[in-house]
Design a protein around this motif. Structure first.
Motif, mmCIF file in Angstrom:
data_model
loop_
_atom_site.group_PDB
_atom_site.id
_atom_site.type_symbol
_atom_site.label_atom_id
_atom_site.label_comp_id
_atom_site.label_asym_id
_atom_site.label_seq_id
_atom_site.Cartn_x
_atom_site.Cartn_y
_atom_site.Cartn_z
ATOM 1 N N GLY A 94 0.955 -1.343 -0.062
ATOM 2 C CA GLY A 94 -0.029 0.246 0.002
ATOM 3 C C GLY A 94 0.900 1.207 -0.052
ATOM 4 O O GLY A 94 0.491 2.530 -0.458
ATOM 5 N N SER A 95 1.954 1.214 0.445
ATOM 6 C CA SER A 95 3.069 2.211 0.834
ATOM 7 C C SER A 95 3.958 2.174 -0.721
ATOM 8 O O SER A 95 4.601 3.256 -1.038
ATOM 9 C CB SER A 95 3.992 2.274 1.613
ATOM 10 N N LEU A 96 3.695 1.542 -1.722
ATOM 11 C CA LEU A 96 4.350 1.437 -2.912
ATOM 12 C C LEU A 96 5.747 1.306 -2.663
ATOM 13 O O LEU A 96 6.727 1.864 -3.626
ATOM 14 C CB LEU A 96 4.037 2.592 -3.660
ATOM 15 N N VAL A 97 6.202 0.489 -1.940
ATOM 16 C CA VAL A 97 7.615 0.227 -1.707
ATOM 17 C C VAL A 97 8.305 -0.441 -2.955
ATOM 18 O O VAL A 97 7.511 -1.207 -3.697
ATOM 19 C CB VAL A 97 7.998 -0.624 -0.584
ATOM 20 N N ASP A 98 9.659 -0.494 -3.189
ATOM 21 C CA ASP A 98 10.057 -1.118 -4.265
ATOM 22 C C ASP A 98 10.270 -2.805 -4.043
ATOM 23 O O ASP A 98 10.317 -3.464 -4.833
ATOM 24 C CB ASP A 98 11.463 -0.592 -4.769
ATOM 25 N N LYS A 99 10.495 -2.944 -2.711
ATOM 26 C CA LYS A 99 10.919 -4.255 -2.529
ATOM 27 C C LYS A 99 10.469 -4.709 -1.007
ATOM 28 O O LYS A 99 10.739 -3.665 -0.208
ATOM 29 C CB LYS A 99 12.286 -4.526 -2.443
ATOM 30 N N VAL A 100 10.053 -5.760 -0.608
ATOM 31 C CA VAL A 100 9.416 -6.155 0.477
ATOM 32 C C VAL A 100 10.382 -7.504 0.833
ATOM 33 O O VAL A 100 10.425 -8.355 0.141
ATOM 34 C CB VAL A 100 7.912 -6.759 0.748
ATOM 35 N N ILE A 101 10.923 -7.443 2.000
ATOM 36 C CA ILE A 101 11.881 -8.681 2.307
ATOM 37 C C ILE A 101 11.270 -9.473 3.565
ATOM 38 O O ILE A 101 10.838 -8.751 4.497
ATOM 39 C CB ILE A 101 13.273 -8.095 2.915
ATOM 40 N N LEU A 102 11.101 -10.591 3.247
ATOM 41 C CA LEU A 102 10.419 -11.337 4.480
ATOM 42 C C LEU A 102 11.611 -12.253 5.014
ATOM 43 O O LEU A 102 12.090 -13.242 4.349
ATOM 44 C CB LEU A 102 9.158 -12.205 3.986
ATOM 45 N N PRO A 103 11.506 -12.269 6.268
ATOM 46 C CA PRO A 103 12.514 -13.282 7.324
ATOM 47 C C PRO A 103 12.252 -14.791 7.049
ATOM 48 O O PRO A 103 11.163 -14.944 7.625
ATOM 49 C CB PRO A 103 12.592 -12.593 8.474
ATOM 50 N N VAL A 104 12.914 -15.540 6.289
ATOM 51 C CA VAL A 104 12.579 -17.058 6.480
ATOM 52 C C VAL A 104 13.715 -17.614 7.396
ATOM 53 O O VAL A 104 14.886 -17.628 6.619
ATOM 54 C CB VAL A 104 12.440 -17.565 5.176
ATOM 55 N N SER A 105 13.427 -17.847 8.365
ATOM 56 C CA SER A 105 14.691 -18.460 9.267
ATOM 57 C C SER A 105 14.806 -19.888 9.108
ATOM 58 O O SER A 105 13.936 -20.695 9.094
ATOM 59 C CB SER A 105 14.719 -17.981 10.715
ATOM 60 N N ILE A 106 16.233 -20.231 8.724
ATOM 61 C CA ILE A 106 16.390 -21.560 8.547
ATOM 62 C C ILE A 106 16.422 -22.399 10.031
ATOM 63 O O ILE A 106 15.816 -23.663 10.010
ATOM 64 C CB ILE A 106 17.920 -21.763 8.155
ATOM 65 N N SER A 107 16.557 -21.802 11.036
ATOM 66 C CA SER A 107 16.465 -22.357 12.253
ATOM 67 C C SER A 107 14.937 -22.208 12.883
ATOM 68 O O SER A 107 14.654 -21.047 12.930
ATOM 69 C CB SER A 107 17.490 -21.718 13.363
ATOM 70 N N ASP A 108 14.338 -23.422 13.167
ATOM 71 C CA ASP A 108 13.182 -23.098 13.651
ATOM 72 C C ASP A 108 12.902 -22.623 15.060
ATOM 73 O O ASP A 108 11.922 -21.724 15.153
ATOM 74 C CB ASP A 108 12.487 -24.798 13.877
ATOM 75 N N SER A 109 13.745 -22.672 15.824
ATOM 76 C CA SER A 109 13.894 -22.069 16.994
ATOM 77 C C SER A 109 13.961 -20.374 17.023
ATOM 78 O O SER A 109 13.163 -19.801 17.616
ATOM 79 C CB SER A 109 15.056 -22.519 17.966
ATOM 80 N N HIS A 110 15.034 -20.020 15.846
ATOM 81 C CA HIS A 110 14.654 -18.447 15.727
ATOM 82 C C HIS A 110 13.644 -18.063 15.109
ATOM 83 O O HIS A 110 13.092 -17.018 15.535
ATOM 84 C CB HIS A 110 16.267 -18.112 15.097
ATOM 85 N N SER A 111 13.288 -18.942 14.466
ATOM 86 C CA SER A 111 11.989 -18.600 13.492
ATOM 87 C C SER A 111 10.802 -18.267 14.515
ATOM 88 O O SER A 111 9.997 -17.414 14.337
ATOM 89 C CB SER A 111 11.491 -19.584 12.549
ATOM 90 N N ARG A 112 10.555 -19.273 15.395
ATOM 91 C CA ARG A 112 9.554 -19.095 16.474
ATOM 92 C C ARG A 112 9.727 -17.989 17.300
ATOM 93 O O ARG A 112 8.690 -17.168 17.593
ATOM 94 C CB ARG A 112 9.570 -20.562 17.283
ATOM 95 N N ALA A 113 11.133 -17.702 17.647
ATOM 96 C CA ALA A 113 11.121 -16.603 18.727
ATOM 97 C C ALA A 113 11.076 -15.469 17.851
ATOM 98 O O ALA A 113 10.711 -14.239 18.428
ATOM 99 C CB ALA A 113 12.622 -16.743 18.971
ATOM 100 N N ASN A 114 11.328 -15.247 16.523
ATOM 101 C CA ASN A 114 11.406 -14.015 15.841
ATOM 102 C C ASN A 114 9.976 -13.865 15.201
ATOM 103 O O ASN A 114 9.351 -12.704 15.421
ATOM 104 C CB ASN A 114 12.136 -14.047 14.651
ATOM 105 N N VAL A 115 9.149 -14.631 14.655
ATOM 106 C CA VAL A 115 7.745 -14.371 14.034
ATOM 107 C C VAL A 115 6.727 -15.455 14.759
ATOM 108 O O VAL A 115 5.848 -15.660 13.905
ATOM 109 C CB VAL A 115 7.837 -14.529 12.504
ATOM 110 N N ARG A 116 7.021 -16.255 15.538
ATOM 111 C CA ARG A 116 6.114 -17.273 16.123
ATOM 112 C C ARG A 116 5.679 -18.304 15.066
ATOM 113 O O ARG A 116 4.497 -18.863 15.226
ATOM 114 C CB ARG A 116 5.109 -16.314 16.804
ATOM 115 N N LYS A 117 6.425 -18.660 14.202
ATOM 116 C CA LYS A 117 6.050 -19.798 13.169
ATOM 117 C C LYS A 117 7.449 -20.618 12.760
ATOM 118 O O LYS A 117 8.362 -19.980 12.984
ATOM 119 C CB LYS A 117 5.762 -18.999 11.957
ATOM 120 N N THR A 118 7.092 -21.638 12.408
ATOM 121 C CA THR A 118 8.275 -22.607 12.110
ATOM 122 C C THR A 118 8.696 -22.104 10.575
ATOM 123 O O THR A 118 7.890 -21.325 9.854
ATOM 124 C CB THR A 118 7.727 -24.092 12.077
#
Ligand SMILES: [Zn+2]
Length: 310
Positions: A94-118
């Motif tokens: 909606g803000s018309l950014v050029d690029k969106v980066i999504l973090p996809v963590s290889i470590s499940d533990s970090h992923s859960r801590a960071n975004v609460r998902k595996t």
């Protein structure tokens, strides 16, 4: 004015996102805008300007829309943002950014801590974000990048399997990513590892590998940057004054220092398109806005070597 033909290595400034999420003070919107404008004036052509996150998760990003609007008014600047979820990505679109980066963590533990998902759940989210992007009407089509977090090791899980990194890179591309970036979220990488994993990933996803994101936890940041370039990287993330860290990866420290990276590259004859003198003026803006944070950087301490010519 720089064109891509004048640049050997593109540096993406991530201090406004990675750096500020760990800063002791909240930077004012005016200071963010001043930092961005000064970096662009110095020749910077890629900046990750903020993240689209709920204020209760990370403070100081409430002005994301205004910061993006200001960044888009600058010429020749790729404006990217980080978003941990679908809602954030939609707001970024909606803000018309050029690029969106999504973090996809290889470590499940970090992923859960960071975004609460595996990791698997994040890849599924990633697919939904790409689908939503593909359904946008009109000509606007933002790039979507997967930030492969903890690719070189994790403060919670320790060693990370290279096979998992490669499989995740391929899965993100299949889900619709335009690019992936190898992120040393915790600063665990060493130069040989960077070279090896960069080459292995390149062999899997080719030009969709968009570079490396390095932290300086063990002082190996610039050595790792050199190794990545030797392996063929043409794009690196860094943070002015080495601000940064990950609030959800205990022990992770700041990013590699933008101005020291520019100095290392230019000293070797690699063109960054950045005027170091102009770039160093960012320091005054940051110092004033973040009086309680430590600003790192060898260039600031030592000054440019005698006879140094860009
Ligand atoms: Zn980072």
């Amino acid at each position: 004015m720089n064109t891509s033909a004048d640049i050997d290595i593109t540096i993406c400034e991530v201090g406004l996102r990675d750096g500020l999420q760990n800063a002791k003070n909240v930077m004012t919107t005016a200071a963010k805008k001043a930092w961005i404008s000064q970096a662009v004036k110095a020749g910077m052509c890629a900046i990750e300007v903020c993240s689209f996150v709920p204020p209760k998760v990370i403070r100081g990003m409430e002005d994301a829309k205004e910061v993006v609007a200001h960044s888009l008014s600058e010429k020749n600047l790729e404006v990217s943002v980080l978003s941990p979820n679908f809602r954030g990505a939609e707001n970024a679109f909606g803000s018309l950014v050029d690029k969106v980066i999504l973090p996809v963590s290889i470590s499940d533990s970090h992923s859960r801590a960071n975004v609460r998902k595996t990791r698997a759940e994040m890849i599924e989210d990633f697919r939904q974000v790409c689908d939503a992007r593909d359904q946008l009407e009109g000509e606007y089509r933002p790039l979507i990048e997967a930030g492969l977090a903890t690719a070189f090791g994790c403060t919670i899980e320790g060693k990370i399997s290279e096979r998992d990194v490669l499989e995740t890179a391929v899965a993100c591309i299949e889900a619709g990513a335009d690019s992936v970036i190898l992120a040393d979220t915790c600063g665990y990488a060493n130069p040989k590892q960077v070279q090896r994993l960069f080459k292995l990933t390149k062999a899997e996803v080719d030009d969709a590998l968009n570079g490396v994101h390095l932290h300086n936890t063990y002082g190996l940041g610039l050595a790792n940057a050199f190794a990545a370039i030797e392996a063929g990287a043409t794009r690196l993330d860094s943070s002015f004054a080495g601000l940064g860290g990950c609030p959800f990866a205990p022990g992770a420290s700041g990013n590699i220092v933008t101005e020291d990276l520019v100095h290392m590259l230019e000293a070797q004859g690699l063109r960054t398109g950045i005027d170091i003198g102009e770039l160093m003026h960012c320091r005054e803006i940051i110092k004033q806005a973040l009086p309680n944070d430590t600003l790192y950087g060898f260039l600031e301490e030592a000054g440019l070597p005698k006879g140094f010519v860009i």
